[in-house]
Design an enzyme around this catalytic site. Structure first.
Site, mmCIF file in Angstrom:
data_model
loop_
_atom_site.group_PDB
_atom_site.id
_atom_site.type_symbol
_atom_site.label_atom_id
_atom_site.label_comp_id
_atom_site.label_asym_id
_atom_site.label_seq_id
_atom_site.Cartn_x
_atom_site.Cartn_y
_atom_site.Cartn_z
ATOM 1 N N GLY A 63 0.129 -1.101 0.265
ATOM 2 C CA GLY A 63 -0.025 0.384 -0.261
ATOM 3 C C GLY A 63 0.773 1.272 0.055
ATOM 4 O O GLY A 63 0.380 1.934 0.772
ATOM 5 N N ALA A 74 2.694 3.056 -5.021
ATOM 6 C CA ALA A 74 3.451 2.968 -6.591
ATOM 7 C C ALA A 74 1.602 1.949 -6.416
ATOM 8 O O ALA A 74 1.254 1.683 -7.503
ATOM 9 C CB ALA A 74 3.885 1.236 -7.033
ATOM 10 N N HIS A 85 23.587 5.066 -0.024
ATOM 11 C CA HIS A 85 22.989 7.429 0.416
ATOM 12 C C HIS A 85 24.231 7.572 0.713
ATOM 13 O O HIS A 85 24.534 6.945 1.853
ATOM 14 C CB HIS A 85 21.512 6.927 0.646
ATOM 15 C CG HIS A 85 21.436 8.786 0.504
ATOM 16 N ND1 HIS A 85 22.116 9.577 1.452
ATOM 17 C CD2 HIS A 85 19.866 8.722 0.053
ATOM 18 C CE1 HIS A 85 20.904 10.913 0.740
ATOM 19 N NE2 HIS A 85 19.975 10.562 -0.440
ATOM 20 N N ARG A 139 22.265 18.473 -0.075
ATOM 21 C CA ARG A 139 23.303 18.793 -0.913
ATOM 22 C C ARG A 139 22.841 19.899 -2.199
ATOM 23 O O ARG A 139 23.257 20.747 -2.623
ATOM 24 C CB ARG A 139 24.229 17.945 -1.751
ATOM 25 C CG ARG A 139 24.884 17.378 -0.175
ATOM 26 C CD ARG A 139 25.585 15.939 -0.348
ATOM 27 N NE ARG A 139 24.200 14.795 -0.534
ATOM 28 C CZ ARG A 139 23.693 13.871 -1.541
ATOM 29 N NH1 ARG A 139 24.895 13.682 -1.999
ATOM 30 N NH2 ARG A 139 23.538 13.042 -1.431
ATOM 31 N N SER A 172 6.913 4.897 1.641
ATOM 32 C CA SER A 172 6.811 5.655 0.467
ATOM 33 C C SER A 172 7.234 6.799 1.516
ATOM 34 O O SER A 172 7.187 8.126 1.270
ATOM 35 C CB SER A 172 5.457 5.926 -0.535
ATOM 36 O OG SER A 172 5.983 4.631 -0.992
#
Lengths: 661, 251
Positions: free
Chosen positions: A13, A16, A257, A273, A44
């Site tokens: 859920g 997407a 990351h 950044r 998300s």
């Protein structure tokens, strides 16, 4: 046995899954979304910095369009992506963001006139056009030629997820949370739904549907240090693998990351950044310009992460009880900017580290270190989002290898992919569900339900005394230490062997509580089993790939090798009793590319073994362009690499000052 | 009360020992009785309740249930009552408690599942539907055309109210909610306030009145400010409730 029938079944859920659910409801399909957690808590929501879409509203985005976004994305992927998919994506992204604006996402908007920004560590004044006043703003992000990343402060994923979830509620999408899909029902190469477990009652439920979509996110939690939410265990990908038929793509392509905060691993957005923040070493020196004179802190994530570790290896890291780290300095942006546009970053830094990044000078510097962040690999799907190996099984978002990101995803392209895939793949999926009828039957369904019941009982019957949490910790440590930013043959061999040993130990665990319901230890036992399979796919894929591409970097094969490795790693788990995935490869065809492989423009120079077909294709493209004479960019694109996309999404996008050109 | 002797790590660094007492109850088991269980553990630097509970779960008691997702204060999953106050556990540092004694209870007002786990999803989805938490407009958007302009300050003001993470803490801290089961709480009223200032939404005050113009809505609030005092996102809940009340009184 409990069976729930629906037209369109979506597992997951997040952005997407929910956007796909909307696509299905719009076609009048009965649609159910099942999710491990309340849908608005999906990962998300944690996307901070923004969503890429080439609106070109801001003066720093002038000249931006689909072509520039396409080129940035392909370079970012280190030519690992599917260029057809990249074209579908960049053409739809502006529409996605405008749809979300209409659904109420409060995108940061442009104010006309002068405004002060920080570029390359210096204050500069830019002047926004009158005509752009009130239109959607964008910030700079890594690996992009233009300021293209649209945002709501640093809570972009949250705003997007809430808008999409509320729209799904409006359309009466049925949401069943605290349900976990643990197996895929299939017969004769056709998907019939999933077996799910109610995480409260422990009950097994067969969700049976005309079509099934997995939108279950990435597998970051196989690493010890990850920015991912603790639910990002890759369970959806693993159940696809466990069918023995469905193929996974590029599982070794894992993004690190550059700036999670130390030690908690919570992300500090690339927007830090992008908005002008810089990286500093133990001497307070801004070191990135030394390595990447052109893009500096804003090279792609794989490049920045490697440069950071390289710098630490030179002894320039800041020692701490958690190992060496570097500093992220955003204090130069000023308190007002931080409190408005980097609000959550400030909150995270204050809460978890007691540092206010708006404090001037050293006092405000935040400790950062590259950590696992994104899974480029996932369930291999065709451009329409369907598995090439199983009919009726679709996949979108981070769980998929669609393959938009190849070996490195650009910042701002993840939530963007999630909604765009939700639109495009969601519609292909909805069409499939409308046109297809169930072929499965209760005999088959019962067989799959019982298999899971027996499997869970089998786990509870193990009595070897090993703690499943110890196996999990060991797996995560191996991945962290041996399948990380820098990889080599020896460590990868060790990793594969050790992971296989761990996998074989799974039958020697003891789950202390023997209950089938509300038993978090049992949940962990079957999840770790699935995670280990994915870890093996990633480690084995990394070991076999004797080149360096994007986020996959081999110290013993430090060049990108287009002659031998311009291909996707495909993994299957052929036999349930296997202890190792079966790998094969899918060629990426240069002769069909719109942009043949070349230097990315950042990263180490001279580290490419070019394929002679690159030059040949360049010549072909030049000839095509010459033969066209003077036509617009859309005709050129169509002639060089035609691609399929729904008519509604393929339409030209309007931009300020240039109209539909 | 059960005292489970936990495997206490060797305390090399001279860190203090803390005691975490957790409410234990399995709503699924009809024979179960609620009880407290106390765990002793060594407090490491920067320890949050997330780190502490994961430690307890993975090394002392595999059966303990709780809800964490993002562990970064973003998703709103881990609300619980910490020494009497509703908080996000992931953002709560153990060092905040001087005597090293911490008692954890599940978030009240939501359906209890097990131990510290509660069902917030179904309540929040129902609230979102009841408040019709989506843009109401007759305008048809052409998504290929330039978007409708919005004043930057207005977008920023909508965003400020859009930051709610549906953690449920405002409800747990609300006296009205204890007395009135159907009260929509600050989360619901803030949601309406958010859409009322969104220029995309064409609803009138009369239409918003239909949603919240009663004692289960904006007139139920007794202004005790528990919501605003405890909101982990520092939303201006009282100001917004007062704003909506003034608006609704005029209808």
């Amino acid at each position: 046995m409990k069976i729930i029938y629906t037209d369109a079944l979506i597992v997951g859920g997040g952005l997407a899954g929910l956007r796909s659910a909307i696509a299905a409801r719009e076609k009048g399909l009965d649609t159910i979304v099942i999710s491990m957690v309340p849908v608005k808590r999906s990962h998300s929501a944690a996307a901070q910095g923004g969503m890429q879409a080439s609106l070109g509203n801001s003066v720093k985005g002038e000249g931006d369009n689909e072509d520039v976004h396409f080129s940035d994305t392909v370079k970012g992927s280190d030519w690992g992506c599917d260029q057809d998919v990249a074209r579908m994506f960049v053409t739809t992204a502006p529409k996605a963001i405008r749809e979300l604006a209409a659904w109420g996402v409060p995108w940061n908007r442009i104010g006309k006139g002068p405004r002060e920004v920080i570029i390359n560590g210096e204050k500069e004044t830019i002047v926004e056009k009158e005509a752009a006043h009130g239109l959607i703003n964008a910030r700079d992000f890594g690996g992009t030629k233009k300021w293209r990343t649209c945002y709501t402060s640093d809570a972009t994923g949250h705003s997007m997820l809430y808008a999409v979830a509320n729209e799904a509620l409006r359309l009466d999408v049925e949401i069943h949370d605290k349900k976990e899909a643990i197996s895929i029902i299939h017969e004769n190469g056709i998907c019939g739904g999933v077996v799910a477990r109610d995480l409260i009652s422990g009950e097994l439920i067969a969700y049976v549907a005309r079509g099934t979509m997995l939108a279950t996110g990435g597998y970051g939690r196989i690493y010890k240090q990850s920015t991912n939410a603790i639910i990002c265990k890759g369970i959806g990908i693993a159940i696809a693998l466990e069918t023995g038929i469905v193929t996974l793509g590029n599982m070794e392509a894992v993004q690190f990351h550059p700036t999670p905060i130390v030690p908690s691993g919570i992300l500090l957005t690339e927007g830090c950044r992008g908005d002008g923040g810089v990286l500093r070493d133990k001497d307070g020196h801004r070191f990135m310009p030394d390595y990447e004179p052109e893009k500096k802190e804003l090279a792609s994530r794989d490049v920045v992460s490697r440069r950071m570790i390289e710098h630490i290896r030179k002894g320039k890291g800041v020692p701490s009880p958690y190992g060496d780290h570097l500093w992220l300095d955003i204090s130069i942006l000023g308190r007002e900017h931080i409190e408005k546009n980097l609000h959550d970053v400030q909150d995270i830094s204050k809460t978890f580290n007691g540092i206010d990044p708006a404090d001037e000078g050293e006092k405000g510097w935040m400790p950062v270190l590259p950590m696992q962040h994104y899974s480029m690999g996932g369930i291999r799907v065709k451009p329409n989002g369907e598995s090439p190996a199983m009919k009726g099984l679709f996949c979108s978002g981070e769980a998929s290898c669609w393959d938009l990101h190849g070996f490195n995803r650009l910042g701002g392209n993840s939530v963007s992919e999630a909604v765009v895939a939700g639109m495009i793949v969601g519609e292909y999926f909805a069409n499939y569900c409308s046109e297809t009828h169930l072929t499965t039957n209760t005999f088959t369904i019962q067989r799959f339900l019982e298999a899971q019941k027996h499997y869970l009982e089998e786990i509870l019957s193990y009595d070897g005394g090993i703690n499943i949490f110890d196996i999990k910790d060991r797996m995560r440590t191996i991945m962290q230490e041996k399948v990380g930013v820098f990889r080599n043959g020896k460590d990868l061999t060790d990793a594969v062997n050790e992971l296989e040993d761990l996998f074989k130990m799974l039958k020697e665990i003891t789950v202390t509580d023997k209950s089938l319901c509300s038993n978090p230890e049992l949940n962990e036992a079957y999840r770790v089993t699935k995670m280990l399979k994915l870890a093996l796919c990633a480690a084995k894929g990394a070991l076999e790939r004797t080149e360096s591409r994007g986020a996959h970097f081999r110290e013993d094969f430090s060049k990108r090798d287009d002659e031998n490795w311009l291909k996707r790693t495909i993994a299957t788990w052929t036999n349930p009793n296997d202890t190792m995935p079966t790998l094969s490869y899918e060629e990426i065809d240069i002769s069909k590319m719109e942009m043949p492989p070349a230097f990315r423009g950042y990263g180490k120079k001279g580290a490419i073994i070019l394929n002679p077909l690159s030059e040949k294709r360049e010549e072909e493209i030049a000839k095509i362009k010459e033969s066209l004479g003077s036509v617009d960019r859309f005709s050129v694109q169509e002639a060089v690499m035609p691609f399929d996309l729904q008519q509604e999404y393929k339409r030209k996008n309007e931009r300020v000052g240039v109209g539909y050109d | 009360m059960i005292n489970k002797s936990a495997q206490i790590e060797e305390n090399k660094e001279g860190y203090r020992e803390i005691k975490i007492t957790v409410f234990r109850y399995n709503s699924q088991n009809k024979d179960a009785k609620p009880e407290y269980q106390t765990y002793k553990l060594v407090e490491t630097p920067g320890m949050t309740l997330y780190i502490a509970l994961i430690k307890i779960w993975s090394t002392m008691d595999h059966n303990l249930s709780f809800d964490f997702v993002c562990r970064a204060g973003i998703c709103g999953s881990c609300s619980m009552v910490v020494n009497g106050k509703p908080k996000l556990a992931c953002k709560t540092r153990t060092s905040e408690f001087e005597d090293g004694k911490i008692t954890l209870l599940p978030l009240p007002t939501f359906k209890h599942i097990k131990d510290l786990s509660v069902d917030t999803g179904n309540w929040m989805n129902a609230m979102s539907k009841k408040m019709e938490s989506w843009i109401h407009t007759k305008e048809v958007t052409d998504i290929a055309a330039i978007e409708k302009p919005v004043e930057p300050d207005v977008a920023q003001a909508v965003f400020e109210l859009d930051r709610c993470i549906e953690c449920g803490i405002c409800l747990a801290a609300c006296s009205t909610k204890v007395m009135k089961e159907d009260f929509v709480g600050a989360v619901g009223l803030n949601r309406v306030a958010r859409f009322s200032i969104d220029p995309h939404d064409e609803r009138t005050d009369e239409e918003f009145y239909e949603l919240i113009g009663d004692d289960d809505g904006v007139f139920g609030c007794m202004s005790l400010m528990g919501c605003e005092d405890h909101c982990p996102k520092d939303l201006p809940l009282q100001t917004k409730i007062a704003y909506m009340r003034r608006k609704m009184v005029k209808v």
